[in-house]
Design a protein around this motif. Structure first.
Motif, PDB file in Angstrom:
ATOM      1  N   MET A  81       0.823  -1.205   0.000  1.00 34.63           N
ATOM      2  CA  MET A  81       0.000   0.000   0.000  1.00 34.63           C
ATOM      3  C   MET A  81       0.857   1.255   0.000  1.00 34.63           C
ATOM      4  O   MET A  81       0.539   2.248  -0.663  1.00 34.63           O
ATOM      5  N   LEU A  82       1.964   1.230   0.743  1.00 33.06           N
ATOM      6  CA  LEU A  82       2.856   2.386   0.842  1.00 33.06           C
ATOM      7  C   LEU A  82       4.054   2.248  -0.085  1.00 33.06           C
ATOM      8  O   LEU A  82       5.161   2.683   0.234  1.00 33.06           O
ATOM      9  N   ASP A  83       3.822   1.643  -1.222  1.00 31.62           N
ATOM     10  CA  ASP A  83       4.879   1.466  -2.211  1.00 31.62           C
ATOM     11  C   ASP A  83       5.445   2.826  -2.614  1.00 31.62           C
ATOM     12  O   ASP A  83       4.711   3.757  -2.922  1.00 31.62           O
ATOM     13  N   GLY A  84       6.754   2.947  -2.587  1.00 31.51           N
ATOM     14  CA  GLY A  84       7.405   4.214  -2.884  1.00 31.51           C
ATOM     15  C   GLY A  84       7.952   4.901  -1.654  1.00 31.51           C
ATOM     16  O   GLY A  84       8.710   5.870  -1.770  1.00 31.51           O
ATOM     17  N   CYS A  85       7.579   4.415  -0.458  1.00 36.57           N
ATOM     18  CA  CYS A  85       8.077   5.002   0.794  1.00 36.57           C
ATOM     19  C   CYS A  85       9.340   4.301   1.296  1.00 36.57           C
ATOM     20  O   CYS A  85       9.801   4.588   2.407  1.00 36.57           O
ATOM     21  N   LYS A  86       9.854   3.365   0.518  1.00 34.45           N
ATOM     22  CA  LYS A  86      11.105   2.657   0.825  1.00 34.45           C
ATOM     23  C   LYS A  86      11.025   1.881   2.140  1.00 34.45           C
ATOM     24  O   LYS A  86      11.945   1.908   2.961  1.00 34.45           O
ATOM     25  N   LEU A  87       9.893   1.178   2.343  1.00 33.11           N
ATOM     26  CA  LEU A  87       9.700   0.388   3.549  1.00 33.11           C
ATOM     27  C   LEU A  87       9.990  -1.078   3.282  1.00 33.11           C
ATOM     28  O   LEU A  87       9.785  -1.583   2.177  1.00 33.11           O
ATOM     29  N   THR A  88      10.473  -1.763   4.320  1.00 41.09           N
ATOM     30  CA  THR A  88      10.593  -3.212   4.304  1.00 41.09           C
ATOM     31  C   THR A  88       9.726  -3.763   5.426  1.00 41.09           C
ATOM     32  O   THR A  88       9.228  -3.017   6.265  1.00 41.09           O
ATOM     33  N   MET A  89       9.550  -5.073   5.466  1.00 38.62           N
ATOM     34  CA  MET A  89       8.737  -5.666   6.523  1.00 38.62           C
ATOM     35  C   MET A  89       9.373  -5.488   7.897  1.00 38.62           C
ATOM     36  O   MET A  89       8.677  -5.527   8.916  1.00 38.62           O
ATOM     37  N   ASP A  90      10.695  -5.280   7.938  1.00 43.50           N
ATOM     38  CA  ASP A  90      11.370  -5.023   9.218  1.00 43.50           C
ATOM     39  C   ASP A  90      11.069  -3.628   9.752  1.00 43.50           C
ATOM     40  O   ASP A  90      11.405  -3.320  10.904  1.00 43.50           O
ATOM     41  N   ASP A  91      10.462  -2.773   8.931  1.00 41.11           N
ATOM     42  CA  ASP A  91      10.115  -1.416   9.362  1.00 41.11           C
ATOM     43  C   ASP A  91       8.719  -1.335   9.959  1.00 41.11           C
ATOM     44  O   ASP A  91       8.228  -0.229  10.250  1.00 41.11           O
ATOM     45  N   LEU A  92       8.064  -2.489  10.172  1.00 43.83           N
ATOM     46  CA  LEU A  92       6.708  -2.527  10.716  1.00 43.83           C
ATOM     47  C   LEU A  92       6.664  -3.366  11.978  1.00 43.83           C
ATOM     48  O   LEU A  92       7.274  -4.429  12.045  1.00 43.83           O
ATOM     49  N   LYS A  93       5.934  -2.877  12.976  1.00 42.14           N
ATOM     50  CA  LYS A  93       5.663  -3.642  14.186  1.00 42.14           C
ATOM     51  C   LYS A  93       4.188  -3.502  14.535  1.00 42.14           C
ATOM     52  O   LYS A  93       3.697  -2.374  14.694  1.00 42.14           O
ATOM     53  N   PHE A  94       3.504  -4.631  14.665  1.00 44.66           N
ATOM     54  CA  PHE A  94       2.094  -4.609  15.034  1.00 44.66           C
ATOM     55  C   PHE A  94       1.964  -4.409  16.548  1.00 44.66           C
ATOM     56  O   PHE A  94       2.695  -5.014  17.328  1.00 44.66           O
ATOM     57  N   ASP A  95       1.010  -3.563  16.914  1.00 44.76           N
ATOM     58  CA  ASP A  95       0.696  -3.305  18.315  1.00 44.76           C
ATOM     59  C   ASP A  95      -0.572  -4.081  18.664  1.00 44.76           C
ATOM     60  O   ASP A  95      -1.672  -3.714  18.231  1.00 44.76           O
ATOM     61  N   TYR A  96      -0.431  -5.175  19.448  1.00 47.45           N
ATOM     62  CA  TYR A  96      -1.560  -6.032  19.791  1.00 47.45           C
ATOM     63  C   TYR A  96      -2.031  -5.755  21.216  1.00 47.45           C
ATOM     64  O   TYR A  96      -1.235  -5.380  22.087  1.00 47.45           O
ATOM     65  N   ASN A  97      -3.337  -6.005  21.441  1.00 45.16           N
ATOM     66  CA  ASN A  97      -3.834  -5.978  22.809  1.00 45.16           C
ATOM     67  C   ASN A  97      -3.661  -7.357  23.444  1.00 45.16           C
ATOM     68  O   ASN A  97      -3.004  -8.234  22.878  1.00 45.16           O
ATOM     69  N   ARG A  98      -4.269  -7.586  24.598  1.00 41.61           N
ATOM     70  CA  ARG A  98      -4.033  -8.818  25.342  1.00 41.61           C
ATOM     71  C   ARG A  98      -4.599 -10.066  24.648  1.00 41.61           C
ATOM     72  O   ARG A  98      -4.148 -11.171  24.911  1.00 41.61           O
ATOM     73  N   ILE A  99      -5.588  -9.894  23.773  1.00 40.60           N
ATOM     74  CA  ILE A  99      -6.118 -11.049  23.047  1.00 40.60           C
ATOM     75  C   ILE A  99      -5.658 -11.020  21.584  1.00 40.60           C
ATOM     76  O   ILE A  99      -6.260 -11.634  20.714  1.00 40.60           O
ATOM     77  N   PHE A 100      -4.602 -10.271  21.331  1.00 37.81           N
ATOM     78  CA  PHE A 100      -3.925 -10.226  20.032  1.00 37.81           C
ATOM     79  C   PHE A 100      -4.816  -9.704  18.915  1.00 37.81           C
ATOM     80  O   PHE A 100      -4.748 -10.147  17.773  1.00 37.81           O
ATOM     81  N   THR A 101      -5.620  -8.698  19.256  1.00 33.71           N
ATOM     82  CA  THR A 101      -6.308  -7.916  18.235  1.00 33.71           C
ATOM     83  C   THR A 101      -5.430  -6.713  17.906  1.00 33.71           C
ATOM     84  O   THR A 101      -4.980  -6.015  18.818  1.00 33.71           O
ATOM     85  N   PRO A 102      -5.156  -6.444  16.631  1.00 36.14           N
ATOM     86  CA  PRO A 102      -4.272  -5.317  16.293  1.00 36.14           C
ATOM     87  C   PRO A 102      -4.879  -3.974  16.705  1.00 36.14           C
ATOM     88  O   PRO A 102      -6.017  -3.676  16.385  1.00 36.14           O
ATOM     89  N   MET A 103      -4.092  -3.186  17.446  1.00 41.77           N
ATOM     90  CA  MET A 103      -4.489  -1.844  17.846  1.00 41.77           C
ATOM     91  C   MET A 103      -3.857  -0.785  16.946  1.00 41.77           C
ATOM     92  O   MET A 103      -4.169   0.393  17.056  1.00 41.77           O
ATOM     93  N   GLY A 104      -2.985  -1.204  16.083  1.00 40.95           N
ATOM     94  CA  GLY A 104      -2.297  -0.301  15.167  1.00 40.95           C
ATOM     95  C   GLY A 104      -0.982  -0.916  14.742  1.00 40.95           C
ATOM     96  O   GLY A 104      -0.586  -1.986  15.223  1.00 40.95           O
ATOM     97  N   VAL A 105      -0.313  -0.247  13.828  1.00 41.79           N
ATOM     98  CA  VAL A 105       0.986  -0.697  13.331  1.00 41.79           C
ATOM     99  C   VAL A 105       1.955   0.476  13.420  1.00 41.79           C
ATOM    100  O   VAL A 105       1.697   1.543  12.845  1.00 41.79           O
ATOM    101  N   VAL A 106       3.032   0.314  14.160  1.00 41.55           N
ATOM    102  CA  VAL A 106       4.053   1.352  14.252  1.00 41.55           C
ATOM    103  C   VAL A 106       5.028   1.172  13.088  1.00 41.55           C
ATOM    104  O   VAL A 106       5.543   0.073  12.860  1.00 41.55           O
ATOM    105  N   VAL A 107       5.228   2.253  12.344  1.00 45.26           N
ATOM    106  CA  VAL A 107       6.027   2.211  11.118  1.00 45.26           C
ATOM    107  C   VAL A 107       7.269   3.069  11.303  1.00 45.26           C
ATOM    108  O   VAL A 107       7.198   4.202  11.794  1.00 45.26           O
TER     109      VAL A 107
END
Length: 227
Positions: A81-107
């Motif tokens: 989706m962010l093609d052109g921003c020079k991101l790799t998968m190592d540049d993303l971390k998912f922020d999960y709650n206690r039951i592992f529902t994603p609360m956001g992604v820190v980029v």
């Protein structure tokens, strides 16, 4: 005559001195010594409320938090989706709650210009996602699962690590299975989950394909690869 002149001069000087001290409204030049004038121009005060983001150099990492990710969102989806921003998968971390529902992604963006470009791209592509600035501390506090961990949901309350081992037979996972209970808002009874880690993303995906919706002690188990 000379004595009379001296007496008159002394009287006038005394009257003038008392008048100056008694009348504070007289010009300062009569009461104070001349002030020194500086040839240096005064420096305007710095505005402490200036947005520090505007002073961020265009080099070095800039962090943002992306909202809108679901349980089915993959890191590859965001990088694409962010093609052109020079991101790799190592540049993303998912922020999960206690039951592992994603609360956001820190980029982690490589520069401020890459962050600005991502903001423009998300604005053009609709309102499914929202991007905000984040701190480095938010990035550092998150554990990277990197698609190498599988979450097992729906385990029986009496399930043991040995039962999970039997369920995962045929999958080359790492040693150590983490079992835990988590409460849910929609149910008074907590659910039992397990995290099983693998050495690679391919091994984790193979386990998902082989074992999803399988049975452990007569309970159907749902698997999900944690990003």
């Amino acid at each position: 005559m000379s004595k009379l002149r001296l007496l008159g001069t002394a009287l006038r000087s005394n009257i003038t001195d008392r008048t100056v001290r008694a009348n504070p409204g007289l010009p300062l030049l009569l009461r104070d010594s001349p002030r020194r004038f500086s040839t240096e121009s005064e420096q305007p005060p710095q505005d402490s409320a200036v947005n520090q983001f505007l002073h961020t150099p265009d080099t070095g990492s800039v962090y943002g938090k992306l909202f809108g990710a679901t349980r089915h969102t993959l890191k590859t989806d965001i990088v694409k989706m962010l093609d052109g921003c020079k991101l790799t998968m190592d540049d993303l971390k998912f922020d999960y709650n206690r039951i592992f529902t994603p609360m956001g992604v820190v980029v982690q963006f490589p520069s401020r210009s890459a962050f600005d470009q991502a903001m423009r791209m998300i604005t053009r592509k609709g309102r499914l996602y929202r991007l905000e600035r984040a701190d480095r501390s938010q990035w550092d506090s998150l554990m990277p699962y990197n698609g190498k961990t599988v979450l097992l949901q729906g385990l029986p309350r009496n399930a043991t690590p040995y039962d999970v081992e039997r369920f995962m037979t045929g999958c080359a996972h790492d040693a150590g299975i983490e079992l835990f209970l988590r409460a849910r808002a929609e149910s008074p009874d907590p659910i039992k989950m397990a995290l099983v880690r693998f050495s690679s993303q391919i091994e984790a995906m193979n386990a998902f394909i082989k074992k999803n919706r399988g049975f452990c002690l007569n309970n159907q188990i749902l698997l999900r690869v944690i990003q």
